[in-house]
Design an enzyme around this catalytic site. Structure first.
Site: not given
Ligand code: PGA
Length: 272
Positions: A15-17, A105, A188, A249-250
């Site tokens: 998930n690149w947000k 999400h 995050g 995510g990250g």
């Molecule tokens: P994260 O994010 O790996 O940066 O904790 C996961 C997500 O929001 O899907």
């Protein structure tokens, strides 16, 4: 949804947000593909979910590279067209080669008004249009501290998948529902649920699905863990019986980190 066969393969979704310009998208996909080609396994799917504005570029790249990496989007409308400013329909996503969609999400739930009811509407339209949904659920820190995790998760699953029985009965397509358990306090933050804690909740999601749609459905639904997954903790998480992959995510923003997570899934392909 009766033919939910997706659990045969683990899924690693990035998930690149709201990160990565078109140029950065191109570069990241080049870096990913270079590594992915030599290590990929037919037992583990890789999906990347860039921003809407990078989908066209990402689709072009992935088609040209023929790597097998799949494309996902970060949200979808419950409508198909019309006066819905700022929304994007399933068909529009499909025009860009999108196969997967993240729905509900926690960032959408916390900041942009999504709730179980809107998640349910998005999910129905996603399935109707033969896209593959990744439905996110997860408790907040205070809910966990107040021993509300099980109650909150069950409620999110039941309400997000509410009134789907007629859809399940009438649907002949292989819709491949995936659920992602993402504790809000772990997203995050660098804090992960322990692999046992994560597995317990994934198991609860599975039993809840079995109760709603039958045991076979629950047993065959892919359930991911998400929340500070990285190259170090991935293998431990994937070795659990009810964790079928990760929503990342990250660590999905760095090709080598994401590849290491993917490799950890390959090593743990038989953990059920
Ligand atoms: P994260 O994010 O790996 O940066 O904790 C996961 C997500 O929001 O899907």
């Amino acid at each position: 949804m009766s033919k939910n066969i997706s659990r045969d393969k683990k899924l690693i979704a990035g998930n690149w947000k709201m990160h990565n310009s078109i140029k950065e998208t191109s570069q990241l996909l080049d870096d990913l593909t270079k590594e992915y080609e030599s290590i990929h396994s037919e037992h583990v799917e890789m999906v990347v979910c860039p921003t809407f504005t990078s989908l066209e570029t990402a689709n072009g790249k992935l088609n040209a590279q023929k790597s097998g990496i799949k494309l996902g989007a970060q949200n979808v409308s419950w409508e198909n067209s019309g006066a819905f400013t700022g929304e994007i329909s399933p068909q529009m996503l499909k025009e860009h080669g999108v196969e997967y969609v993240i729905i509900g999400h926690s960032e959408r739930r916390a900041m942009f008004g999504d709730n179980n009811e809107t998640v349910n509407k998005r999910l129905k339209n996603t399935l109707k249009n033969n896209l593959k949904p990744i439905v996110c659920v997860g408790e907040t820190l205070s809910e966990r501290e107040n021993c509300q995790t099980d109650k909150v998760i069950k409620q999110q699953v039941c309400e997000s998948l509410k009134n789907m029985n007629s859809f399940v009965a009438n649907n002949n397509s292989d819709s491949q529902l995936t659920v992602a358990y993402e504790p809000v306090w772990a997203i995050g933050t660098g804090k992960t649920a322990t692999s046992l804690e994560a597995n317990d909740v994934c198991k609860l999601i599975r039993t809840t699905l079995s109760g709603m749609f039958g045991e076979e459905f629950g047993e065959h639904t892919r359930i991911l863990y998400g929340g500070s997954v990285n190259a170090k903790n991935a293998s431990d998480l994937f070795s659990q019986t009810d964790i079928d992959g990760a929503l990342v995510g990250g660590a999905a923003l760095k090709a080598l980190d994401f590849i290491d997570i993917y490799k950890a899934a390959i090593v743990n392909t038989n953990c059920r």
